[in-house]
Structures are given as structure tokens and as C-alpha cells.
Design a protein around this motif. Sequence first.
Motif, PDB file in Angstrom:
ATOM      1  N   ASP A   1      34.071  17.690  32.941  1.00  0.00           N
ATOM      2  CA  ASP A   1      35.377  18.238  32.576  1.00  0.00           C
ATOM      3  C   ASP A   1      36.193  17.263  31.743  1.00  0.00           C
ATOM      4  N   GLN A   2      36.016  15.991  31.956  1.00  0.00           N
ATOM      5  CA  GLN A   2      36.779  14.980  31.231  1.00  0.00           C
ATOM      6  C   GLN A   2      36.286  14.779  29.804  1.00  0.00           C
ATOM      7  N   HIS A   3      35.167  15.418  29.456  1.00  0.00           N
ATOM      8  CA  HIS A   3      34.554  15.141  28.161  1.00  0.00           C
ATOM      9  C   HIS A   3      34.213  16.400  27.360  1.00  0.00           C
ATOM     10  N   THR A   4      34.766  17.529  27.761  1.00  0.00           N
ATOM     11  CA  THR A   4      34.561  18.764  27.016  1.00  0.00           C
ATOM     12  C   THR A   4      35.749  19.693  27.255  1.00  0.00           C
ATOM     13  N   ASP A   5      36.001  20.555  26.282  1.00  0.00           N
ATOM     14  CA  ASP A   5      37.045  21.580  26.435  1.00  0.00           C
ATOM     15  C   ASP A   5      36.436  22.940  26.771  1.00  0.00           C
ATOM     16  N   ALA A   6      35.166  22.933  27.192  1.00  0.00           N
ATOM     17  CA  ALA A   6      34.473  24.204  27.430  1.00  0.00           C
ATOM     18  C   ALA A   6      34.987  24.932  28.667  1.00  0.00           C
ATOM     19  N   PHE A   7      35.569  24.188  29.634  1.00  0.00           N
ATOM     20  CA  PHE A   7      35.999  24.801  30.881  1.00  0.00           C
ATOM     21  C   PHE A   7      37.488  25.150  30.818  1.00  0.00           C
ATOM     22  N   ASP A   8      37.831  26.282  31.390  1.00  0.00           N
ATOM     23  CA  ASP A   8      39.241  26.638  31.556  1.00  0.00           C
ATOM     24  C   ASP A   8      39.790  26.109  32.877  1.00  0.00           C
ATOM     25  N   ILE A   9      38.925  26.016  33.875  1.00  0.00           N
ATOM     26  CA  ILE A   9      39.404  25.611  35.191  1.00  0.00           C
ATOM     27  C   ILE A   9      38.233  25.089  36.030  1.00  0.00           C
ATOM     28  N   LEU A  10      38.554  24.171  36.922  1.00  0.00           N
ATOM     29  CA  LEU A  10      37.584  23.704  37.915  1.00  0.00           C
ATOM     30  C   LEU A  10      37.882  24.365  39.248  1.00  0.00           C
ATOM     31  N   GLU A  11      36.849  24.839  39.922  1.00  0.00           N
ATOM     32  CA  GLU A  11      36.972  25.420  41.263  1.00  0.00           C
ATOM     33  C   GLU A  11      35.882  24.793  42.122  1.00  0.00           C
ATOM     34  N   SER A  12      36.170  23.674  42.746  1.00  0.00           N
ATOM     35  CA  SER A  12      35.133  22.902  43.418  1.00  0.00           C
ATOM     36  C   SER A  12      34.545  23.612  44.637  1.00  0.00           C
ATOM     37  N   ASP A  13      35.300  24.498  45.268  1.00  0.00           N
ATOM     38  CA  ASP A  13      34.846  25.151  46.503  1.00  0.00           C
ATOM     39  C   ASP A  13      34.525  26.627  46.303  1.00  0.00           C
ATOM     40  N   LEU A  14      34.070  26.990  45.129  1.00  0.00           N
ATOM     41  CA  LEU A  14      33.888  28.396  44.805  1.00  0.00           C
ATOM     42  C   LEU A  14      32.890  29.079  45.743  1.00  0.00           C
ATOM     43  N   THR A  15      31.755  28.446  46.002  1.00  0.00           N
ATOM     44  CA  THR A  15      30.743  29.062  46.866  1.00  0.00           C
ATOM     45  C   THR A  15      31.261  29.236  48.289  1.00  0.00           C
ATOM     46  N   LEU A  16      31.947  28.226  48.791  1.00  0.00           N
ATOM     47  CA  LEU A  16      32.518  28.321  50.143  1.00  0.00           C
ATOM     48  C   LEU A  16      33.582  29.406  50.203  1.00  0.00           C
ATOM     49  N   GLN A  17      34.387  29.530  49.152  1.00  0.00           N
ATOM     50  CA  GLN A  17      35.393  30.585  49.127  1.00  0.00           C
ATOM     51  C   GLN A  17      34.730  31.962  49.118  1.00  0.00           C
ATOM     52  N   GLY A  18      33.587  32.062  48.434  1.00  0.00           N
ATOM     53  CA  GLY A  18      32.851  33.322  48.455  1.00  0.00           C
ATOM     54  C   GLY A  18      32.373  33.676  49.854  1.00  0.00           C
ATOM     55  N   LEU A  19      31.921  32.668  50.609  1.00  0.00           N
ATOM     56  CA  LEU A  19      31.518  32.917  51.998  1.00  0.00           C
ATOM     57  C   LEU A  19      32.698  33.376  52.842  1.00  0.00           C
ATOM     58  N   LEU A  20      33.843  32.758  52.649  1.00  0.00           N
ATOM     59  CA  LEU A  20      35.036  33.169  53.395  1.00  0.00           C
ATOM     60  C   LEU A  20      35.401  34.621  53.083  1.00  0.00           C
ATOM     61  N   ILE A  21      35.361  34.986  51.805  1.00  0.00           N
ATOM     62  CA  ILE A  21      35.711  36.359  51.408  1.00  0.00           C
ATOM     63  C   ILE A  21      34.749  37.361  52.037  1.00  0.00           C
ATOM     64  N   LEU A  22      33.449  37.060  52.006  1.00  0.00           N
ATOM     65  CA  LEU A  22      32.477  37.963  52.628  1.00  0.00           C
ATOM     66  C   LEU A  22      32.736  38.105  54.120  1.00  0.00           C
ATOM     67  N   TYR A  23      33.035  36.993  54.783  1.00  0.00           N
ATOM     68  CA  TYR A  23      33.328  37.048  56.212  1.00  0.00           C
ATOM     69  C   TYR A  23      34.548  37.912  56.475  1.00  0.00           C
ATOM     70  N   GLN A  24      35.609  37.726  55.708  1.00  0.00           N
ATOM     71  CA  GLN A  24      36.837  38.495  55.914  1.00  0.00           C
ATOM     72  C   GLN A  24      36.596  39.976  55.682  1.00  0.00           C
ATOM     73  N   ARG A  25      35.815  40.316  54.668  1.00  0.00           N
ATOM     74  CA  ARG A  25      35.516  41.725  54.399  1.00  0.00           C
ATOM     75  C   ARG A  25      34.689  42.325  55.525  1.00  0.00           C
ATOM     76  N   ALA A  26      33.722  41.571  56.018  1.00  0.00           N
ATOM     77  CA  ALA A  26      32.850  42.073  57.073  1.00  0.00           C
ATOM     78  C   ALA A  26      33.613  42.313  58.361  1.00  0.00           C
ATOM     79  N   THR A  27      34.481  41.378  58.720  1.00  0.00           N
ATOM     80  CA  THR A  27      35.227  41.520  59.984  1.00  0.00           C
ATOM     81  C   THR A  27      36.305  42.579  59.857  1.00  0.00           C
ATOM     82  N   LYS A  28      36.868  42.740  58.668  1.00  0.00           N
ATOM     83  CA  LYS A  28      37.863  43.790  58.460  1.00  0.00           C
ATOM     84  C   LYS A  28      37.234  45.166  58.562  1.00  0.00           C
TER      85      LYS A  28
END
Length: 260
Positions: free
Chosen positions: A231-258
Motif C-alpha cells: 500500500d505504501q508503494h502503489t496507488d492501486a488500492f482504494d482502501i485496506l481492510e485487514s480483517d475482511l475474511t474474519l468480518q465475512g465469518l461474523l456476517i455469516l454467523y449473524q445471518r445464520a443465527t438471525k
Amino acid sequence: MLLAIDAGNTNVVFALFDGDEIRARWRIATDARRTADEYVVWLRQLLELENLALTDIDAVIIGTVVPRALHNLSVLSEKYFGVTPLVAGRGDAAWGVALDVAQPDTVGADRVLNVIAAHEKYKQDIVIIDFGTATTFDVADYDGAYKGGVIAPGINLSLDALVGKTAQLPRIALEAPEDTSVIGTTTESQMLIGIFWGYVAMIEGLVERTKQQIGRPTKVIATGGLSILFDQHTDAFDILESDLTLQGLLILYQRATKAS
């Protein structure tokens, strides 16, 4: 609290969610032979450092790209936490998004989880670059459908192959070069330029080609351990999301329990 487990090819990441926030995260080298008993000895000690206990965990969700690891992780959940884990992409934790590719059953769980999390937050055309054992580029449209992507060797794999398949090239540390010169004057500097700036060129080239093919405004998201380095050496990224996969797991869990 929810224990989200992301089992990748190199590491297994354990993240403890307190509501929507990650209370703690730990990682251990992936070994499909590691038993539930071995996991719990390690995990119990880490929980104690956070003034927590096994009994604080009342739900588990697992996402894995290592099928052989799933059994022992499931045993860990049932034997030591007393809960049947949700498994990303199965049963109550089904993806809930269209996998618009020729072989949807072969798409890695981490890639779909990244798409789910990114679409939940941005709801537009998206390119996700995940810097893991492999470097993957994944495309989702504004409806959240997974459209496909690219799989490239991870930068560490590339470096290992370069050193391992040559007789005289030394092992070097993976880091950003001191300057932007692409003319190296030593063997080590030439190797680092080839690996690092070559990788940056690949990222920028594939992002540009992908955007042209999509033809609509597109957000580029970088995730994975080495995303910060690039990220420090290119303008290719708009944003960093370091926990994206974990957030996906949380969303799936919330949808399943709901839903239940």
C-alpha cells in the motif's frame, strides 16, 4: 462470545468477537494433523492472557481452505466449547450470494467470505486483492455476486521458488527497496527489485485491466498480511481492510443465527 476460525494454507487465525468487535486474535501455523487437544492447550493459555476462559466461548464458525483441518477444528468446538460449529458455505451458514463462475464448488471459502464482507460495506463493483499464500484478485458486482478473478503465486512463494531453484542466489529478506530504482547494482538488490517492483507492476497491471473489463466505477480493496507493505508503494488500492475474511465469518454467523 463468538470464536471465528479462518483456516488458511499457511496459518489458522482464531478471532474472538465480542459483539461486532474483535476482542483478541491469534494465529498458529496450519497443520492438518494438529488435534483438538493440541489446539485447546495452546488456546487456553492465550485466553488466560486476556483474562478469559474456554467457557466464555459460546459459538464457533469455521471457514477453511484446508479440508483436512476441518475435522479437528470441529472436534475442538464440540469437545471443549460444547457447541456444534457453523461451517462457512454449509447448512445455516450457506453463502447467500451468487457464485457466477463455471465451477462454483471450487471457489475458496476465504474468497467468498471476502466478497460477502466487502459487499456488505460498500455495495458497488469491487476488486479484492488478498495477499496470502497465493495472491488472489476477486471481482464482485454491485449486487454482491462473485464474478471470478485471478490466482497468482504469493510473493513469498515466488521468492522461495527463485532461491530454491537456483544454485547461487542468496536468501533475502522481503521488504520494500530503499528507493524506486529498477536498476540494481548487487545480486541482492536485483533480486529485491525483481520480486518487489515486479509484484507491484503485476498488481497495477491486473487492477487496470480488471477495471477496464468491468467498465463501471470500481472500489479496489486490499487485505491480507502483506497488503500494508504494498500500500505504501502503489496507488492501486482504494482502501485496506485487514480483517475482511474474519468480518465475512461474523456476517455469516449473524445471518445464520438471525434466520434460526
